[in-house]
Design an enzyme around this catalytic site. Structure first.
Site, PDB file in Angstrom:
ATOM      1  N   HIS A 359       0.825  -1.207   0.000  1.00  0.00           N
ATOM      2  CA  HIS A 359       0.000   0.000   0.000  1.00  0.00           C
ATOM      3  C   HIS A 359       0.861   1.260   0.000  1.00  0.00           C
ATOM      4  O   HIS A 359       1.794   1.389   0.786  1.00  0.00           O
ATOM      5  CB  HIS A 359      -0.900   0.081   1.253  1.00  0.00           C
ATOM      6  N   SER A 401       4.715   1.322   9.022  1.00  0.00           N
ATOM      7  CA  SER A 401       4.052   2.314   8.178  1.00  0.00           C
ATOM      8  C   SER A 401       4.625   3.717   8.389  1.00  0.00           C
ATOM      9  O   SER A 401       5.149   4.040   9.454  1.00  0.00           O
ATOM     10  CB  SER A 401       2.556   2.331   8.491  1.00  0.00           C
TER      11      SER A 401
END
Length: 454
Positions: A359, A401
């Site tokens: 992602h 992330s």
């Protein structure tokens, strides 16, 4: 054999500053397609006659095997061939082609050349349901060609003839030189017609023969954007048919564009709206989702490319999973079972087997090992405003992330980077590395309130 390609026309009906023969079919200039076909015949001399936009045409097709002749004034096809005469070998026949007729096959031209031999005049003809606008083939009672009459000069009886001249001829060069010198421009167009050489051949006792293409579309010329679009669709239909006959599954053969060379292994499936540019190879079992653009790339066996991906000069390894909405830029090499997910961009990077960036990430100028997990929002900060720097991520690394890796930097084997880290120094192996501002809670803070308008 000499081959002359006429490419001097202005193309007024194209309404474009680009010379007509440079308008693309399947992503390449029409003239480039004609040159490819001409080269398949192994000519000893290959001459392109240029005129309108001569400098741009020369630049676009410059090659060691191509000579150029210039037609300064566009005075007809006969006049155009006259300009090429000084470059031709009289001991070999001359084949005349057109830079705006891009779909003629080498097999059709070989049949015409074989029919004409060294001493006869050969004309490529075709029967049209509606011959309006084309020169008609006039034959005598015995069926021999006696002349070609242009539409504007034809009688009503001649206009009823459905066999038309494609313009493609082959004949002895010495004779051609003589016949061209006798051409006149006393016709409705005020031009020197190459087709008038047929009557000269008949008068000189040179036998005139004909050959026909395998399909009418081989002889279609382009004089407008509408005709250009029609030729494009015919060409793409031919490409789709070739793929289907080779065992490729096309979910809609009318919605694929091949602008180069696409080769496929067994059990390949391509969804609608895909564009393939340059040289693309899809290995066995590959599935390409809808609306992907793939250029000069290889996709390994069993890989899946999900919809809306762009892959440019990259290699996807076997069993890879790409997209949707992924972008692989030049220099990308992915190993086996690599996952590049939605809104991930990879550029000039090597990613080893079983690694994932699923992602919202940018991986540029990087070397990534095996079994690496790159979390959402990870950025390799590779550019300092002047130079690009590399990031090295070794095997079994886990990157949390929203991490920034400020290159040049290395993440050692088995390291873990905590979410939100800005890494500027080497991360040691098998340890957790993180950089994070202290979290604060301000008890007395109040959210601002909009004041009512006065």
């Amino acid at each position: 054999m000499n081959i002359v390609i006429l490419a001097a026309g202005m193309g007024k009906r194209m309404y474009s500053d680009l010379p007509k023969v440079l308008h693309p079919v399947a992503g390449r200039p029409m003239l480039a397609h004609v040159l490819d076909t001409a080269r398949a015949l192994s000519p000893s001399r290959l001459v392109v006659v240029v005129g309108h936009g001569a400098a741009r045409v020369r630049e676009a097709v410059a090659a060691d095997d191509v000579a150029f002749a210039e037609q300064a004034q566009q005075l007809g096809t006969g006049h155009a061939v006259m300009q090429a005469l000084p470059l031709l070998d009289d001991n070999q026949p001359t084949l005349v082609l057109y830079g705006d007729v891009p779909l003629t096959s080498a097999a059709t031209l070989q049949a015409l050349v074989a029919e004409a031999g060294a001493q006869r005049f050969g004309v490529l003809t075709v029967e049209m349901p509606d011959p309006t606008g084309y020169g008609r083939i006039v034959r005598d009672a015995a069926g021999s060609i006696v002349r070609i009459v242009e539409q504007k000069d034809a009688t009503e009886a001649e206009k009823a003839i459905r066999e038309i001249n494609t313009g493609i001829i082959v004949c002895p060069t010495g004779h051609l030189r003589k016949w061209l010198s006798t051409l006149r421009n006393d016709n409705a167009q005020g031009e020197y017609y190459l087709t008038d050489t047929v009557e000269r051949a008949v008068a000189d006792g040179v036998e005139t023969v004909s050959a026909q293409p395998a399909a009418v579309w081989e002889t279609l010329g382009v004089n407008s954007k509408l005709q250009l679009a029609e030729v494009e669709r015919i060409h793409q239909g031919n490409q789709a048919r070739r793929l289907l006959e080779a065992g490729v599954t096309l979910l809609d053969p009318a919605r694929i564009d091949v602008r180069g060379e696409l080769t496929c292994g067994r059990d390949v499936t391509i969804d609608v709206g895909c564009v393939f540019e340059g040289r693309v190879h899809l290995e066995d079992g590959v599935r390409i989702g809808a609306h992907c653009v793939i250029r000069n790339s290889t996709v390994g066996a069993g890989a899946q490319v999900h919809p809306f991906c762009h892959i440019d000069e990259a290699k996807v390894g076997p069993a890879g999973r790409i997209g949707p909405y992924a972008r692989l830029r030049p220099g990308t090499e992915l190993g086996e079972d690599v996952h590049i997910g939605n809104f991930v961009e990879v550029k000039n990077a090597q990613v080893a087997a079983h690694s994932k960036a699923n992602h919202l990430a940018y991986v540029g100028d990087a070397t990534v090992g095996s079994r690496v997990n790159i979390g959402a929002g990870t950025i390799t900060c590779n550019y300092d405003g002047v130079n690009k720097h590399r990031t090295v991520i070794e095997d079994d690394v886990f990157i949390g992330s929203d991490t920034q890796l400020v290159a040049p930097v290395t993440v050692r084997r088995g390291a873990t980077l905590g979410a939100g880290t800005t890494l500027t120094k080497e991360a040691p192996a098998d340890k957790l590395t993180l950089s994070r501002a202290k979290q604060l809670t301000i008890d007395a803070w109040q959210r601002p309130v909009k004041q009512p308008k006065q």
